[in-house]
Design a protein around this motif. Structure first.
Motif, short mmCIF file in Angstrom:
data_model
loop_
_atom_site.label_atom_id
_atom_site.label_comp_id
_atom_site.label_asym_id
_atom_site.label_seq_id
_atom_site.Cartn_x
_atom_site.Cartn_y
_atom_site.Cartn_z
N GLU A 78 -19.05 -4.34 -10.27
CA GLU A 78 -18.19 -5.46 -9.97
C GLU A 78 -16.73 -5.03 -9.87
N VAL A 79 -16.00 -5.70 -8.98
CA VAL A 79 -14.59 -5.40 -8.75
C VAL A 79 -13.81 -6.71 -8.78
N SER A 80 -12.68 -6.74 -9.49
CA SER A 80 -11.82 -7.91 -9.49
C SER A 80 -10.60 -7.65 -8.62
N VAL A 81 -9.91 -8.72 -8.22
CA VAL A 81 -8.70 -8.53 -7.42
C VAL A 81 -7.60 -7.85 -8.23
N GLY A 82 -7.64 -8.03 -9.56
CA GLY A 82 -6.68 -7.32 -10.40
C GLY A 82 -6.89 -5.82 -10.36
N GLU A 83 -8.16 -5.42 -10.31
CA GLU A 83 -8.48 -3.98 -10.24
C GLU A 83 -8.22 -3.41 -8.86
N ILE A 113 -12.18 -3.13 -0.38
CA ILE A 113 -12.87 -4.17 -1.14
C ILE A 113 -11.87 -4.87 -2.05
N ALA A 114 -11.74 -6.19 -1.89
CA ALA A 114 -10.84 -6.98 -2.72
C ALA A 114 -11.53 -7.40 -4.02
N TRP A 115 -12.77 -7.90 -3.89
CA TRP A 115 -13.57 -8.24 -5.07
C TRP A 115 -15.05 -8.14 -4.73
N ARG A 116 -15.84 -7.89 -5.77
CA ARG A 116 -17.30 -7.85 -5.63
C ARG A 116 -17.90 -8.49 -6.87
N ARG A 117 -18.82 -9.42 -6.66
CA ARG A 117 -19.41 -10.19 -7.74
C ARG A 117 -20.92 -10.04 -7.72
N ALA A 118 -21.55 -9.67 -8.84
CA ALA A 118 -23.01 -9.56 -8.93
C ALA A 118 -23.64 -10.93 -8.84
#
Length: 425
Positions: free
Chosen positions: A16-21, A214-219
């Protein structure tokens, strides 16, 4: 990533990736360089509707056909219309090529073709016998055309410019295929959003459409399900909506953070959610069947045991319409879910309908193309037109024209064509 196996089921944990990361923030989309007439799956409003267009209701092989263009390979990718181009995806099984194709909107002449992948196709057992290796419909943000393909066991998102030159390509994650890949990319401001639900570990991803970062990725769990996401403003906020995995889910499209989830429908769905006011509607699926209405906060308002699995539904804001996979046209009250009418058209359906002014257009798998009234009181067939042998893809509409991907012939002699239907041609 660590890959583990349970029997024959591959499992790949989602990173998973957040916009903060990522540091990739949503920005307002730049002004379009072209007229985005029908720019992505389900058109300019993301719901299969368009106003002001006036395509013919009646046509056949001898009338109202402006042009036909032979397509290489096979695909269920529906056409999009951007400026003077008609663009769609296709896959040549013999050459193992997945490609984008562009045709001149006025003449049907091929503008360009761009091979996106060569080789890397999934095994035949990993793709449903009805499916293809080019199921997804491209999307355009006015500067780039965006497409997602399953290749080498992963989902790749690719951007090309309006002349078909590749700008970027991003591997967004592993994909364990049960029946192939189906969801279409969705353009939202500066993002392109792509769903990839699969039994190995599903996810939904937003990328910067200019750079592919990639801006965000959600499982999203481990269900093999096939619906495309859509975005609507409900309850005063933009909501990213998708069904499948035994639930209907809402996310913040800017960040990927969940807004709400409601258990519903089935493990596998194919149709795209539609909305009317602050209500949303979903249908499916496999192994369960349900058509359901939810509030803007995910409260179940009504439900019945009818289902549309492959075709998406459509609404005129007063009634909800759909055609089941086995050929029954239906109309529900959006208020209480009561069935206002049903009519057997015959045949089987995969394509989703479009609503043009007050007429609904939809095609079946035998080359029949139906036009009926968007009337909540009674079923009124306006026309039944026969052209071709089958039609899996959904139409695109541009001003007075209808664009259809139609199969002609059977077996090894079958040829797919892009057909422009216009009045007086």
């Amino acid at each position: 990533m660590v890959v583990s196996g349970v029997g024959c089921r591959k499992s790949t944990p989602v990173d998973e990736v957040s916009v903060g990361e990522s540091g990739v923030a949503l920005t307002e989309r730049a002004e379009s360089e072209v007229d985005l007439v029908w720019p992505q799956w389900r058109g300019p409003n993301l719901d299969g509707t368009i106003d002001g267009a006036a395509p013919p209701a009646n046509w056949n092989a001898g009338s109202d056909i402006a042009w036909q263009a032979d397509l290489p390979g096979r695909g269920h990718s529906s056409p999009i219309v951007i400026g003077e181009q008609v663009v769609l995806a296709s896959a040549d099984e013999g050459k193992q090529q997945q490609m984008l194709l562009s045709y001149d909107r006025s003449t049907g002449e091929e503008n360009w073709r761009r091979v996106i992948h060569e080789g890397g196709f999934p095994a035949n057992r990993e793709v449903h016998q009805k499916a293809t290796n080019a199921n997804t419909t491209p999307a355009c943000d006015g500067q780039r055309i965006l497409i997602a393909f399953l290749n080498q066991g992963r989902i790749f998102v690719t951007a090309v410019d309006l002349q078909g030159e590749v700008i970027w390509q991003t591997d967004i994650g592993a994909f364990a295929s049960k029946f192939g890949y189906a969801p279409s990319p969705l353009v939202y401001q500066s993002f392109v959003i792509v769903a990839a639900d699969n039994f190995g570990g599903g996810y939904i991803v937003a990328l910067d459409s200019a750079t592919g970062e990639i801006a965000w990725r959600r499982a999203r769990g481990d269900a093999s399900t096939y619906s495309s996401p859509m975005i609507a403003n409900l309850g005063g906020m933009d909501q990213l909506l998708i069904s499948g995995g035994d639930r209907v889910a809402s996310y913040d499209p800017a960040t990927g953070e969940p807004r709400w989830e409601s258990p519903a429908i089935a493990e596998a769905t194919c149709g795209t959610i539609v909305t009317a006011g602050d209500r949303l509607f979903a249908s499916g699926g496999y192994p369960d069947k349900e058509t359901a209405c939810f509030s803007a906060t995910g409260e179940l308002l009504w439900s019945d045991r009818n289902k549309l699995y492959e075709p998406s539904m459509i609404t005129d804001e007063e009634s909800l319409f759909g055609v089941t996979d086995n050929g029954v046209a239906m109309c529900w009250s959006i208020e209480d879910g009561s069935v206002k009418w049903r009519e057997r058209l015959g045949g089987n359906f995969s394509a989703s309908p479009v609503l043009v002014n007050d007429q609904i257009y939809v095609s079946d798998l035998s080359g029949n193309h139906y036009v009926f009234a968007a009337d909540g009181d009674e079923f009124r067939q306006i026309a039944k037109n026969q052209l071709g042998s089958d039609c899996y893809a959904s139409p695109a509409v541009a001003e007075g024209s209808l664009f259809l991907r139609i199969g002609f012939g059977e077996g090894s002699s079958r040829q797919e064509r892009l057909v422009k239907i216009s009045p007086g041609d």
